[in-house]
Scaffold this motif. Structure first.
Motif, mmCIF file in Angstrom:
data_model
loop_
_atom_site.group_PDB
_atom_site.id
_atom_site.type_symbol
_atom_site.label_atom_id
_atom_site.label_comp_id
_atom_site.label_asym_id
_atom_site.label_seq_id
_atom_site.Cartn_x
_atom_site.Cartn_y
_atom_site.Cartn_z
ATOM 1 N N UNK A 29 9.522 3.601 11.636
ATOM 2 C CA UNK A 29 9.939 3.778 13.282
ATOM 3 C C UNK A 29 9.294 2.664 14.161
ATOM 4 N N UNK A 30 9.142 1.374 13.811
ATOM 5 C CA UNK A 30 8.461 0.482 14.579
ATOM 6 C C UNK A 30 7.048 0.431 14.820
ATOM 7 N N UNK A 31 6.343 1.814 14.736
ATOM 8 C CA UNK A 31 4.935 1.998 15.153
ATOM 9 C C UNK A 31 3.887 2.544 14.303
ATOM 10 N N UNK A 32 4.551 2.875 13.156
ATOM 11 C CA UNK A 32 3.703 3.642 12.127
ATOM 12 C C UNK A 32 3.594 2.852 10.803
ATOM 13 N N UNK A 33 2.518 2.330 10.307
ATOM 14 C CA UNK A 33 2.567 1.570 9.027
ATOM 15 C C UNK A 33 1.582 2.303 8.279
ATOM 16 N N UNK A 34 1.947 2.402 7.047
ATOM 17 C CA UNK A 34 1.244 2.740 5.862
ATOM 18 C C UNK A 34 1.074 1.885 5.021
ATOM 19 N N UNK A 35 -0.263 1.566 4.595
ATOM 20 C CA UNK A 35 -0.716 0.679 3.663
ATOM 21 C C UNK A 35 -1.447 1.029 2.315
ATOM 22 N N UNK A 36 -0.984 0.704 1.075
ATOM 23 C CA UNK A 36 -1.767 0.993 -0.007
ATOM 24 C C UNK A 36 -3.157 0.086 0.213
ATOM 25 N N UNK A 37 -4.129 1.032 0.278
ATOM 26 C CA UNK A 37 -5.306 0.200 0.111
ATOM 27 C C UNK A 37 -6.095 0.109 -1.220
ATOM 28 N N UNK A 38 -5.893 1.101 -1.771
ATOM 29 C CA UNK A 38 -6.671 1.079 -3.281
ATOM 30 C C UNK A 38 -5.795 1.996 -4.194
ATOM 31 N N UNK A 39 -5.803 1.353 -5.283
ATOM 32 C CA UNK A 39 -5.410 2.336 -6.672
ATOM 33 C C UNK A 39 -6.210 2.326 -7.567
ATOM 34 N N UNK A 40 -6.808 3.604 -8.000
ATOM 35 C CA UNK A 40 -8.094 3.846 -8.903
ATOM 36 C C UNK A 40 -7.506 5.086 -9.821
ATOM 37 N N UNK A 41 -7.141 4.779 -10.987
ATOM 38 C CA UNK A 41 -6.693 5.772 -11.875
ATOM 39 C C UNK A 41 -5.584 6.450 -11.321
ATOM 40 N N UNK A 42 -5.503 7.909 -11.265
ATOM 41 C CA UNK A 42 -4.475 8.519 -10.544
ATOM 42 C C UNK A 42 -4.348 8.983 -9.181
ATOM 43 N N UNK A 43 -5.319 8.162 -8.439
ATOM 44 C CA UNK A 43 -5.490 8.351 -7.074
ATOM 45 C C UNK A 43 -5.097 6.957 -6.150
ATOM 46 N N UNK A 44 -4.513 7.256 -5.126
ATOM 47 C CA UNK A 44 -3.945 6.078 -4.320
ATOM 48 C C UNK A 44 -4.644 6.250 -2.911
ATOM 49 N N UNK A 45 -5.160 5.236 -2.469
ATOM 50 C CA UNK A 45 -5.895 5.361 -1.248
ATOM 51 C C UNK A 45 -4.843 4.938 -0.145
ATOM 52 N N UNK A 46 -4.572 5.501 0.830
ATOM 53 C CA UNK A 46 -3.627 4.993 1.945
ATOM 54 C C UNK A 46 -4.139 4.746 3.130
ATOM 55 N N UNK A 47 -3.788 3.736 3.932
ATOM 56 C CA UNK A 47 -4.206 3.623 5.349
ATOM 57 C C UNK A 47 -3.210 3.823 6.149
ATOM 58 N N UNK A 48 -3.405 4.534 7.368
ATOM 59 C CA UNK A 48 -2.321 4.973 8.153
ATOM 60 C C UNK A 48 -2.702 4.267 9.496
ATOM 61 N N UNK A 49 -1.675 3.434 10.075
ATOM 62 C CA UNK A 49 -1.925 2.803 11.550
ATOM 63 C C UNK A 49 -0.880 3.475 12.270
ATOM 64 N N UNK A 50 -0.987 4.199 13.443
ATOM 65 C CA UNK A 50 -0.251 4.988 14.432
ATOM 66 C C UNK A 50 -0.876 5.238 15.453
#
Length: 71
Positions: free
Chosen positions: A15-36
């Protein structure tokens, strides 16, 4: 449900104003960054569900107290 594949440092825009970024992938865990925008609440699902449970309990207590005051 839309399922997307992303690599580290790749993102998804909502929706033009929310960005989800894959910050890190470690094993079975994914770290996401959210800009909103600040007015958009962002929570992990378990935190969101706890907030909703607390709101429902508060509303139920308020309704009970209002009913007792009418008696």
């Amino acid at each position: 449900m839309l399922v997307l594949s992303r690599k580290k440092n790749e993102s998804i825009v909502i929706n033009d104003d929310i960005t989800i970024v894959v910050v890190e992938i470690r094993g079975d865990k994914v770290r996401l960054g959210v800009e909103a925008p600040k007015e958009v609440p962002v929570h992990r699902r378990e935190v969101y569900e706890a907030i909703k449970r607390n709101e429902q309990a508060r509303d139920k207590d308020a309704a009970s107290e209002a009913g007792a005051a009418e008696s």
